[in-house]
Design a protein around this motif. Structure first.
Motif, PDB file in Angstrom:
ATOM      1  N   TYR A 310      53.801  49.027  40.877  1.00 31.53           N
ATOM      2  CA  TYR A 310      55.159  48.915  41.407  1.00 31.53           C
ATOM      3  C   TYR A 310      56.061  49.826  40.573  1.00 31.53           C
ATOM      4  O   TYR A 310      55.613  50.440  39.602  1.00 31.53           O
ATOM      5  N   ARG A 311      57.329  49.935  40.966  1.00 35.56           N
ATOM      6  CA  ARG A 311      58.284  50.804  40.267  1.00 35.56           C
ATOM      7  C   ARG A 311      59.472  49.988  39.770  1.00 35.56           C
ATOM      8  O   ARG A 311      59.982  49.118  40.477  1.00 35.56           O
ATOM      9  N   ILE A 312      59.861  50.257  38.524  1.00 37.27           N
ATOM     10  CA  ILE A 312      61.040  49.625  37.923  1.00 37.27           C
ATOM     11  C   ILE A 312      61.963  50.739  37.422  1.00 37.27           C
ATOM     12  O   ILE A 312      61.565  51.553  36.585  1.00 37.27           O
ATOM     13  N   ASN A 313      63.172  50.753  37.983  1.00 37.92           N
ATOM     14  CA  ASN A 313      64.156  51.789  37.611  1.00 37.92           C
ATOM     15  C   ASN A 313      63.594  53.202  37.770  1.00 37.92           C
ATOM     16  O   ASN A 313      63.796  54.080  36.928  1.00 37.92           O
ATOM     17  N   GLY A 314      62.803  53.377  38.824  1.00 40.16           N
ATOM     18  CA  GLY A 314      62.254  54.694  39.117  1.00 40.16           C
ATOM     19  C   GLY A 314      61.028  55.054  38.313  1.00 40.16           C
ATOM     20  O   GLY A 314      60.486  56.146  38.493  1.00 40.16           O
ATOM     21  N   SER A 315      60.559  54.177  37.425  1.00 36.99           N
ATOM     22  CA  SER A 315      59.372  54.467  36.608  1.00 36.99           C
ATOM     23  C   SER A 315      58.153  53.735  37.164  1.00 36.99           C
ATOM     24  O   SER A 315      58.254  52.577  37.593  1.00 36.99           O
ATOM     25  N   SER A 316      57.013  54.420  37.150  1.00 35.23           N
ATOM     26  CA  SER A 316      55.763  53.797  37.599  1.00 35.23           C
ATOM     27  C   SER A 316      55.350  52.720  36.601  1.00 35.23           C
ATOM     28  O   SER A 316      55.259  52.983  35.397  1.00 35.23           O
ATOM     29  N   THR A 317      55.117  51.546  37.116  1.00 35.94           N
ATOM     30  CA  THR A 317      54.722  50.401  36.282  1.00 35.94           C
ATOM     31  C   THR A 317      53.546  49.709  36.948  1.00 35.94           C
ATOM     32  O   THR A 317      53.414  49.729  38.184  1.00 35.94           O
ATOM     33  N   ARG A 318      52.716  49.095  36.147  1.00 37.28           N
ATOM     34  CA  ARG A 318      51.587  48.352  36.702  1.00 37.28           C
ATOM     35  C   ARG A 318      51.295  47.119  35.869  1.00 37.28           C
ATOM     36  O   ARG A 318      51.662  47.046  34.690  1.00 37.28           O
ATOM     37  N   THR A 319      50.614  46.174  36.502  1.00 37.06           N
ATOM     38  CA  THR A 319      50.067  45.003  35.814  1.00 37.06           C
ATOM     39  C   THR A 319      48.547  45.123  35.862  1.00 37.06           C
ATOM     40  O   THR A 319      47.952  45.152  36.949  1.00 37.06           O
ATOM     41  N   LEU A 320      47.941  45.222  34.697  1.00 33.76           N
ATOM     42  CA  LEU A 320      46.483  45.346  34.604  1.00 33.76           C
ATOM     43  C   LEU A 320      45.881  43.960  34.461  1.00 33.76           C
ATOM     44  O   LEU A 320      46.318  43.164  33.625  1.00 33.76           O
ATOM     45  N   ILE A 321      44.876  43.662  35.279  1.00 34.63           N
ATOM     46  CA  ILE A 321      44.237  42.347  35.279  1.00 34.63           C
ATOM     47  C   ILE A 321      42.743  42.526  35.011  1.00 34.63           C
ATOM     48  O   ILE A 321      42.060  43.248  35.754  1.00 34.63           O
ATOM     49  N   LYS A 322      42.273  41.896  33.956  1.00 37.78           N
ATOM     50  CA  LYS A 322      40.834  41.794  33.712  1.00 37.78           C
ATOM     51  C   LYS A 322      40.404  40.420  34.206  1.00 37.78           C
ATOM     52  O   LYS A 322      40.844  39.391  33.670  1.00 37.78           O
ATOM     53  N   ALA A 323      39.583  40.406  35.244  1.00 37.81           N
ATOM     54  CA  ALA A 323      39.228  39.161  35.921  1.00 37.81           C
ATOM     55  C   ALA A 323      37.806  38.745  35.586  1.00 37.81           C
ATOM     56  O   ALA A 323      36.867  39.545  35.670  1.00 37.81           O
ATOM     57  N   TYR A 324      37.661  37.489  35.202  1.00 34.69           N
ATOM     58  CA  TYR A 324      36.354  36.861  35.031  1.00 34.69           C
ATOM     59  C   TYR A 324      36.142  35.934  36.226  1.00 34.69           C
ATOM     60  O   TYR A 324      37.064  35.220  36.637  1.00 34.69           O
ATOM     61  N   GLY A 325      34.959  35.953  36.758  1.00 36.85           N
ATOM     62  CA  GLY A 325      34.751  35.134  37.941  1.00 36.85           C
ATOM     63  C   GLY A 325      33.297  34.831  38.216  1.00 36.85           C
ATOM     64  O   GLY A 325      32.386  35.259  37.499  1.00 36.85           O
ATOM     65  N   ILE A 326      33.108  34.070  39.276  1.00 33.43           N
ATOM     66  CA  ILE A 326      31.770  33.709  39.745  1.00 33.43           C
ATOM     67  C   ILE A 326      31.469  34.571  40.958  1.00 33.43           C
ATOM     68  O   ILE A 326      32.144  34.451  41.987  1.00 33.43           O
ATOM     69  N   ARG A 327      30.510  35.465  40.814  1.00 31.48           N
ATOM     70  CA  ARG A 327      30.124  36.304  41.944  1.00 31.48           C
ATOM     71  C   ARG A 327      29.016  35.599  42.720  1.00 31.48           C
ATOM     72  O   ARG A 327      28.032  35.114  42.139  1.00 31.48           O
ATOM     73  N   ILE A 328      29.172  35.536  44.026  1.00 27.44           N
ATOM     74  CA  ILE A 328      28.193  34.893  44.906  1.00 27.44           C
ATOM     75  C   ILE A 328      27.445  35.980  45.668  1.00 27.44           C
ATOM     76  O   ILE A 328      28.064  36.807  46.349  1.00 27.44           O
ATOM     77  N   ASP A 329      26.137  35.988  45.522  1.00 24.03           N
ATOM     78  CA  ASP A 329      25.272  36.889  46.293  1.00 24.03           C
ATOM     79  C   ASP A 329      24.474  36.052  47.288  1.00 24.03           C
ATOM     80  O   ASP A 329      23.666  35.201  46.887  1.00 24.03           O
ATOM     81  N   VAL A 330      24.696  36.262  48.578  1.00 29.47           N
ATOM     82  CA  VAL A 330      23.937  35.563  49.614  1.00 29.47           C
ATOM     83  C   VAL A 330      22.733  36.424  49.974  1.00 29.47           C
ATOM     84  O   VAL A 330      22.883  37.558  50.453  1.00 29.47           O
ATOM     85  N   ILE A 331      21.543  35.897  49.721  1.00 32.22           N
ATOM     86  CA  ILE A 331      20.293  36.642  49.920  1.00 32.22           C
ATOM     87  C   ILE A 331      19.491  35.935  51.015  1.00 32.22           C
ATOM     88  O   ILE A 331      19.225  34.732  50.921  1.00 32.22           O
ATOM     89  N   VAL A 332      19.116  36.678  52.035  1.00 32.47           N
ATOM     90  CA  VAL A 332      18.383  36.115  53.170  1.00 32.47           C
ATOM     91  C   VAL A 332      16.996  36.742  53.230  1.00 32.47           C
ATOM     92  O   VAL A 332      16.849  37.963  53.178  1.00 32.47           O
ATOM     93  N   HIS A 333      15.981  35.893  53.312  1.00 38.72           N
ATOM     94  CA  HIS A 333      14.622  36.397  53.513  1.00 38.72           C
ATOM     95  C   HIS A 333      13.840  35.357  54.296  1.00 38.72           C
ATOM     96  O   HIS A 333      14.317  34.259  54.579  1.00 38.72           O
ATOM     97  N   GLY A 334      12.630  35.695  54.666  1.00 41.18           N
ATOM     98  CA  GLY A 334      11.823  34.762  55.443  1.00 41.18           C
ATOM     99  C   GLY A 334      10.614  35.442  56.050  1.00 41.18           C
ATOM    100  O   GLY A 334      10.377  36.646  55.865  1.00 41.18           O
ATOM    101  N   GLN A 335       9.865  34.648  56.806  1.00 44.64           N
ATOM    102  CA  GLN A 335       8.654  35.143  57.462  1.00 44.64           C
ATOM    103  C   GLN A 335       8.408  34.317  58.708  1.00 44.64           C
ATOM    104  O   GLN A 335       8.564  33.098  58.698  1.00 44.64           O
ATOM    105  N   ALA A 336       8.051  34.981  59.781  1.00 45.52           N
ATOM    106  CA  ALA A 336       7.725  34.303  61.027  1.00 45.52           C
ATOM    107  C   ALA A 336       6.293  34.628  61.413  1.00 45.52           C
ATOM    108  O   ALA A 336       5.805  35.733  61.160  1.00 45.52           O
ATOM    109  N   GLY A 337       5.618  33.653  62.013  1.00 42.30           N
ATOM    110  CA  GLY A 337       4.234  33.853  62.437  1.00 42.30           C
ATOM    111  C   GLY A 337       3.978  33.216  63.788  1.00 42.30           C
ATOM    112  O   GLY A 337       4.583  32.188  64.138  1.00 42.30           O
TER     113      GLY A 337
END
Length: 417
Positions: A310-337
């Motif tokens: 964002y900009r404050i008084n015409g100057s480029s400004t930012r908020t830096l966020i280092k995020a820790y979290g739980i990543r979810i990986d959905v993995i699909v596999h199988g076999q049909a016969g």
């Protein structure tokens, strides 16, 4: 009458070749059968039947029942996954909704739920002290800092000045970049207080193209079923709405610890389908486990960074966020016969052929370890001798009964075995 002239060697050779050709052509149409000898030995018979029984049990139980080798199979179904997270949570300063703590928001098979953040606010482009965690950043004087040096793991371009650090008596080299740097002014906020109650909807559909079979993991109902149900393995198998706390618990993890350090949890959906049965018997099986190696500090945990500009008084400004979290990986596999005649015939032929291993083993025992092994050898194998004056060549046995070119050398038979 004049005496017959002796044949020339060439003519005699031609005649012998013709006889050999006629003999080979005649032998081509012969039927050969193996010799069967009955050995009256109980111990050997027990070994023979035991080996046959074990081979038979292996093919009937393991190959046909467990492995279902009578079926044609297909692995790796075509799959699509759509996810949606719902819930609100609190931190020390604000209320967080889904649009803020779920990255990316598209709802794919891989997404992250932010549970803790380190915020560096009001960063602007300027000069400031480098982080002490950067290699060779500490200094005592300007001579220790090289102007124009750029460390790929640092936060900016060094100006050549040695300046006081943000806190404490230490000094670091000054850099030109986004200031202040992250560890100089970051504030930690915990979002995991209510995160165990977040709900995650996982829509999954699969397709086995070889068998033209498709199915999804949501029950086909029109009574608003998904609005008031949560997953249960027995009563609500086709309600794929999971609480985040349930997923972490099933993966064997402590939620509070995982929320602070971050981690990767795999949601594995297994579609093992026997298409010889009804389609209702093809059901998804869910399992959960942690995918990042938590016992290896260098590679455990999960975090990422992003910024809001964002900009404050015409100057480029930012908020830096280092995020820790739980990543979810959905993995699909199988076999049909599904039953197929070709693999059934192949495995039946293999089973019948393998039963002959019992005969091979018993023959080896007889020829190697039995006291009367020579007698058995004489009975089992006929020794071939050339017929006198025959032109069939060595190793060939003429078919006429008058030629004694196949002899048995056994004197006593197998009665004494």
């Amino acid at each position: 009458m004049a005496a017959a002239e002796p044949k020339s060697p060439a003519a005699a050779g031609a005649a012998a070749a013709r006889r050999l050709a006629r003999g080979c052509w005649s032998a081509f149409w012969d039927y050969e059968t193996p010799k069967v000898i009955v050995v009256k030995n109980r111990r050997l018979g027990i070994v023979y039947r035991t080996v046959q029984l074990l081979i038979l049990l292996y093919f009937v139980w393991y190959v046909f029942i467990v492995q279902k080798s009578y079926q044609d199979s297909e692995t790796g179904p075509e799959s699509s996954v759509i996810t949606k997270v719902k819930g609100l949570t609190l931190s020390e300063h604000k209320v967080w909704d889904v649009e803020e703590y779920v990255k990316p928001p598209e709802g794919g098979s891989v997404f992250s739920i932010i549970t803790r953040i380190e915020v560096t606010s009001f960063q602007t482009l300027g000069t400031c002290a480098e982080s002490m965690r950067v290699r060779n950043a500490t200094c005592d004087s300007d001579e220790d800092c090289v102007a124009g040096q750029l460390d790929m793991l640092g936060n900016g371009l060094r100006t050549g000045r040695c300046v006081p650090y943000y806190h404490g008596p230490s000094k670091t080299c000054e850099v030109s970049g986004w200031c202040p740097v992250e560890d100089g002014a970051s504030v930690s906020q915990f979002l995991g207080k209510m995160a165990p109650n977040f709900t995650i909807l996982i829509k999954n559909s699969i397709h086995y193209p070889k068998f033209q079979f498709s199915k999804g993991n949501i029950e086909n109902r029109k009574d608003g079923y998904l609005r008031h149900c949560t997953f249960h393995e027995v009563s609500d198998l086709y309600c794929p709405i999971f609480k985040l706390g349930y997923i972490v618990e099933q993966a064997g993890e402590n939620f509070t610890e995982l929320a602070h350090t971050g981690g990767v949890i795999g949601v594995i959906i297994n579609w093992d389908c026997d298409l010889d049965l009804s389609a209702s018997m093809c059901n998804p099986k869910y399992s959960f486990r942690r995918l990042d190696p938590k016992h290896i500090p260098a590679s455990s945990g999960y975090n990422f960074r992003f910024a809001k500009y964002y900009r404050i008084n015409g100057s480029s400004t930012r908020t830096l966020i280092k995020a820790y979290g739980i990543r979810i990986d959905v993995i699909v596999h199988g076999q049909a016969g599904k039953f197929s005649l070709i693999p059934t015939i192949i495995n039946l032929a293999t089973a019948l052929t393998s039963i002959g291993v019992g005969s091979f083993l018993c023959d080896w025992i007889l020829l190697t370890f039995m006291n009367k092994n020579k007698v058995y050898s004489h009975k089992k194998f006929d020794k071939m001798v050339d017929a006198p004056g025959g032109g069939a060549g060595p190793g060939l046995c003429a078919s006429e009964p008058s030629q004694q070119d196949c002899t048995l050398t056994d004197a006593r038979g197998l009665a004494q075995l």
